[in-house]
Design an enzyme around this catalytic site. Sequence first.
Site, PDB file in Angstrom:
ATOM      1  N   TYR A 231      37.718  46.650  50.271  1.00 45.74           N
ATOM      2  CA  TYR A 231      38.214  47.375  48.912  1.00 45.74           C
ATOM      3  C   TYR A 231      37.629  48.621  49.361  1.00 45.74           C
ATOM      4  O   TYR A 231      36.588  48.904  48.639  1.00 45.74           O
ATOM      5  CB  TYR A 231      36.944  46.794  48.138  1.00 45.74           C
ATOM      6  CG  TYR A 231      37.504  45.282  47.840  1.00 45.74           C
ATOM      7  CD1 TYR A 231      38.088  44.532  47.734  1.00 45.74           C
ATOM      8  CD2 TYR A 231      36.011  43.999  48.192  1.00 45.74           C
ATOM      9  CE1 TYR A 231      38.334  43.410  47.268  1.00 45.74           C
ATOM     10  CE2 TYR A 231      35.878  42.602  48.064  1.00 45.74           C
ATOM     11  CZ  TYR A 231      37.472  42.349  48.018  1.00 45.74           C
ATOM     12  OH  TYR A 231      37.301  40.805  48.030  1.00 45.74           O
TER      13      TYR A 231
ATOM     14  N   TRP B  22      36.574  50.293  41.513  1.00 43.95           N
ATOM     15  CA  TRP B  22      37.400  49.233  41.278  1.00 43.95           C
ATOM     16  C   TRP B  22      35.982  49.105  40.229  1.00 43.95           C
ATOM     17  O   TRP B  22      34.949  50.081  39.533  1.00 43.95           O
ATOM     18  CB  TRP B  22      36.658  47.980  42.032  1.00 43.95           C
ATOM     19  CG  TRP B  22      37.892  47.255  42.467  1.00 43.95           C
ATOM     20  CD1 TRP B  22      38.778  46.247  42.046  1.00 43.95           C
ATOM     21  CD2 TRP B  22      38.417  47.231  43.751  1.00 43.95           C
ATOM     22  NE1 TRP B  22      39.520  45.144  42.650  1.00 43.95           N
ATOM     23  CE2 TRP B  22      39.355  46.192  43.879  1.00 43.95           C
ATOM     24  CE3 TRP B  22      38.142  48.481  44.680  1.00 43.95           C
ATOM     25  CZ2 TRP B  22      40.418  46.302  45.979  1.00 43.95           C
ATOM     26  CZ3 TRP B  22      39.105  47.802  46.279  1.00 43.95           C
ATOM     27  CH2 TRP B  22      40.306  46.810  46.154  1.00 43.95           C
TER      28      TRP B  22
ATOM     29  N   TRP C 133      35.378  47.066  37.066  1.00 40.25           N
ATOM     30  CA  TRP C 133      34.231  46.844  36.238  1.00 40.25           C
ATOM     31  C   TRP C 133      32.852  46.835  37.984  1.00 40.25           C
ATOM     32  O   TRP C 133      31.953  46.489  37.319  1.00 40.25           O
ATOM     33  CB  TRP C 133      34.292  45.048  35.794  1.00 40.25           C
ATOM     34  CG  TRP C 133      34.826  44.247  37.244  1.00 40.25           C
ATOM     35  CD1 TRP C 133      34.995  43.418  38.148  1.00 40.25           C
ATOM     36  CD2 TRP C 133      34.258  42.738  36.387  1.00 40.25           C
ATOM     37  NE1 TRP C 133      35.150  42.429  38.476  1.00 40.25           N
ATOM     38  CE2 TRP C 133      34.667  41.810  37.522  1.00 40.25           C
ATOM     39  CE3 TRP C 133      33.778  42.304  35.653  1.00 40.25           C
ATOM     40  CZ2 TRP C 133      34.467  40.034  37.645  1.00 40.25           C
ATOM     41  CZ3 TRP C 133      33.161  40.850  35.455  1.00 40.25           C
ATOM     42  CH2 TRP C 133      33.555  39.349  36.245  1.00 40.25           C
TER      43      TRP C 133
ATOM     44  N   ASP D  86      39.825  35.811  40.579  1.00 37.48           N
ATOM     45  CA  ASP D  86      41.082  36.204  40.471  1.00 37.48           C
ATOM     46  C   ASP D  86      41.737  34.624  40.995  1.00 37.48           C
ATOM     47  O   ASP D  86      42.631  34.245  40.708  1.00 37.48           O
ATOM     48  CB  ASP D  86      41.573  36.482  41.948  1.00 37.48           C
ATOM     49  CG  ASP D  86      41.060  38.621  41.553  1.00 37.48           C
ATOM     50  OD1 ASP D  86      40.115  38.634  40.932  1.00 37.48           O
ATOM     51  OD2 ASP D  86      40.797  38.908  42.906  1.00 37.48           O
TER      52      ASP D  86
ATOM     53  N   TYR E 138      36.280  31.963  47.392  1.00 35.98           N
ATOM     54  CA  TYR E 138      36.115  33.060  46.565  1.00 35.98           C
ATOM     55  C   TYR E 138      35.373  32.803  44.971  1.00 35.98           C
ATOM     56  O   TYR E 138      35.247  32.569  45.371  1.00 35.98           O
ATOM     57  CB  TYR E 138      37.283  33.106  46.742  1.00 35.98           C
ATOM     58  CG  TYR E 138      37.695  34.885  46.168  1.00 35.98           C
ATOM     59  CD1 TYR E 138      36.765  36.310  46.994  1.00 35.98           C
ATOM     60  CD2 TYR E 138      39.021  35.266  45.049  1.00 35.98           C
ATOM     61  CE1 TYR E 138      36.873  37.189  46.091  1.00 35.98           C
ATOM     62  CE2 TYR E 138      39.114  36.132  45.324  1.00 35.98           C
ATOM     63  CZ  TYR E 138      38.013  37.271  45.711  1.00 35.98           C
ATOM     64  OH  TYR E 138      38.450  38.619  45.406  1.00 35.98           O
ATOM     65  N   TRP E 139      36.694  32.043  43.933  1.00 32.29           N
ATOM     66  CA  TRP E 139      35.844  31.911  42.599  1.00 32.29           C
ATOM     67  C   TRP E 139      36.154  30.669  42.621  1.00 32.29           C
ATOM     68  O   TRP E 139      36.383  30.237  40.903  1.00 32.29           O
ATOM     69  CB  TRP E 139      36.675  32.615  42.197  1.00 32.29           C
ATOM     70  CG  TRP E 139      36.228  34.219  42.006  1.00 32.29           C
ATOM     71  CD1 TRP E 139      37.525  35.046  42.411  1.00 32.29           C
ATOM     72  CD2 TRP E 139      35.130  35.448  40.741  1.00 32.29           C
ATOM     73  NE1 TRP E 139      36.684  36.481  41.916  1.00 32.29           N
ATOM     74  CE2 TRP E 139      35.564  36.432  41.334  1.00 32.29           C
ATOM     75  CE3 TRP E 139      33.634  34.564  40.245  1.00 32.29           C
ATOM     76  CZ2 TRP E 139      34.889  37.153  41.349  1.00 32.29           C
ATOM     77  CZ3 TRP E 139      33.079  35.517  39.634  1.00 32.29           C
ATOM     78  CH2 TRP E 139      33.680  37.244  40.320  1.00 32.29           C
TER      79      TRP E 139
ATOM     80  N   GLU F 208      28.811  39.294  49.657  1.00 34.04           N
ATOM     81  CA  GLU F 208      29.917  39.757  48.325  1.00 34.04           C
ATOM     82  C   GLU F 208      29.119  38.449  47.271  1.00 34.04           C
ATOM     83  O   GLU F 208      29.878  38.033  46.244  1.00 34.04           O
ATOM     84  CB  GLU F 208      31.127  39.572  49.175  1.00 34.04           C
ATOM     85  CG  GLU F 208      32.462  39.375  46.925  1.00 34.04           C
ATOM     86  CD  GLU F 208      34.047  39.351  48.395  1.00 34.04           C
ATOM     87  OE1 GLU F 208      34.213  39.675  49.282  1.00 34.04           O
ATOM     88  OE2 GLU F 208      34.979  39.590  47.138  1.00 34.04           O
TER      89      GLU F 208
HETATM   90  O1  LIG Z   1      40.081  40.175  46.182  1.00 36.67           O
HETATM   91  C1  LIG Z   1      41.207  41.429  46.209  1.00 36.67           C
HETATM   92  O2  LIG Z   1      41.556  42.263  46.043  1.00 36.67           O
HETATM   93  C2  LIG Z   1      40.638  41.821  44.473  1.00 36.67           C
HETATM   94  C3  LIG Z   1      41.540  42.640  43.297  1.00 36.67           C
HETATM   95  O3  LIG Z   1      41.229  42.962  42.005  1.00 36.67           O
HETATM   96  O4  LIG Z   1      39.465  41.164  43.803  1.00 36.67           O
HETATM   97  C4  LIG Z   1      38.164  41.618  44.284  1.00 36.67           C
HETATM   98  O5  LIG Z   1      37.940  42.115  44.025  1.00 36.67           O
HETATM   99  C5  LIG Z   1      36.835  43.041  43.266  1.00 36.67           C
HETATM  100  C6  LIG Z   1      36.495  44.403  44.134  1.00 36.67           C
HETATM  101  O6  LIG Z   1      34.923  43.972  44.201  1.00 36.67           O
HETATM  102  C7  LIG Z   1      36.479  42.638  42.029  1.00 36.67           C
HETATM  103  O7  LIG Z   1      36.231  43.740  41.116  1.00 36.67           O
HETATM  104  C8  LIG Z   1      37.287  41.530  42.018  1.00 36.67           C
HETATM  105  O8  LIG Z   1      36.495  40.595  40.520  1.00 36.67           O
HETATM  106  C9  LIG Z   1      37.419  40.317  43.225  1.00 36.67           C
HETATM  107  O9  LIG Z   1      38.198  39.005  42.766  1.00 36.67           O
END
Ligand SMILES: O=C(O)[C@@H](CO)O[C@H]1O[C@H](CO)[C@@H](O)[C@H](O)[C@H]1O
Length: 477
Positions: free
Chosen positions: A80, A84, A86, A215, A401-402, A444
């Site tokens: 990432y 981002w 939040w 997600d 993941y979720w 994570e």
């Molecule tokens: O998987 C992805 O590409 C992204 C898409 O936004 O989402 C994941 O990573 C983000 C950054 O950590 C979090 O903000 C989200 O909660 C998490 O689900």
Amino acid sequence: MAPVAMLSTIPATEAPARPGCGGALDYSTPAAVPGAKRADLTDECQSYAYKKLQTLLSDSREILIDNDQGGYTIPAKGLYPYQWNWDSALVAMGWATLDEARAWEEMTKLFSAQWDDGMVSHIVFHKPSTTYFPGPEIWGSVEKPRKSTGITQPPVAAITVRNLFEQAVNKELALTKVRELFPKLLSWHRWFKTARDPENTGLVATLHPWESGMDNSPAWDEPLRNVPVDDIPPYVRADLTHVNSSMRPSQAEYDRFLTLVYRFRAVDYDCNQLYYLSPFRVTDLCTNSVLYRANLSLRWLAELLGELDVLPEIDGWLESTRAAFSSLYDPEAKMFKSKDQLTGKLLNASTSAGFLPLFARIATPTQAQELAGTLERWLSCVKYGIPSNDPESADFEALRYWRGPIWAIVNWMITDGLRAYGFDSLAQRVESDTYELLGSGIYEYYDPTDGKPAGGGSFSWTAAMCLAWLSKAVPSS
Ligand SMILES: O=C(O)[C@@H](CO)O[C@H]1O[C@H](CO)[C@@H](O)[C@H](O)[C@H]1O
């Protein structure tokens, strides 16, 4: 269910090995401090506990410093590489424990990309990167890449701004920053009301699973089934080069995530159209709980600044959300559920978002009591809490993941709620579980069945939770 093998290797942490201390440890004092020693603990145990906390704190600080890109923090390197929404709001609370000015900067940088209509994007593309998909050239075009995405995320920011102000040592700086940020927060919350609740139901719509921050939550399985896959350009997922595919959303989900992006892009993310044209429109418990709590914070900030004119407007939002929220409660399951706005049905899945009305302070005392019972049942099924999905449900996957793993930020929100409603021992169980989990690496997410860390390593919001929450919450008796 078969345990999933990790692709990425987990580096050994420097955490000291625990001696056989039995019982609770005192994390706050080194054994060497005269007079600070607890009579019931040996020197060895006391210094183990102290060292463990110090190691965690210094690892967490290092992670934030290392992921700092100059005024904003990426969630994790490679996986990432942008700012981002939040994540940054939660990470700012961590920064505040080492550098208040830097914490405020995180928020300023996030709002620097606020759209004219008030929306704050889910990702801000400050600098180019090749390690994430979909990047700026998909949200915009190769010729005209977008600086930010056309969707949002749960609005934690106002909660953070209140929190930063309350904790601030430098109140003068804090007040200047609150003055600067307040109109931007207000405009974002107004956008939620107009763009995402145009029919004035009291509950806002989420139009993309990425907006929910959770997600591939099992709650989205049903509504995603009604999203067709368009003839979208071929694409290569970058996430799978960083993390094992068995821990990530499926290809079928990604095809729909991308279909939604292209449909939204086709109308240039016009917020007046998206609500009506999106084939995915849900009432997400996480977004609505966070927004309600954020509106309470916004109200507090308005009073702080003497902005009394806006109080009736915010009170109106709070009141209509309170009136509507019980429609999301499933008394049989003793759980809050998200809703599919296009079919009008409550979604079947029980996920950790169902406990977030506690964080919002919007659950009634009876609902809170029942939620605590549900949480106890969940915790009795796993070694560590809180799983992101009901551990007894057929679609529980400990590492995907979720759909099962534990997320430290969700644990923070839920324990904050549990404490507010007086469920202290449950909160303490979750706090010590989280503390144990982070001891094996700042990742994570974590497997609730055995505590294995997974997903991205050196993860910013997990580090921030250690600094802002766990360091104060670890049991000392
Ligand atoms: O998987 C992805 O590409 C992204 C898409 O936004 O989402 C994941 O990573 C983000 C950054 O950590 C979090 O903000 C989200 O909660 C998490 O689900």
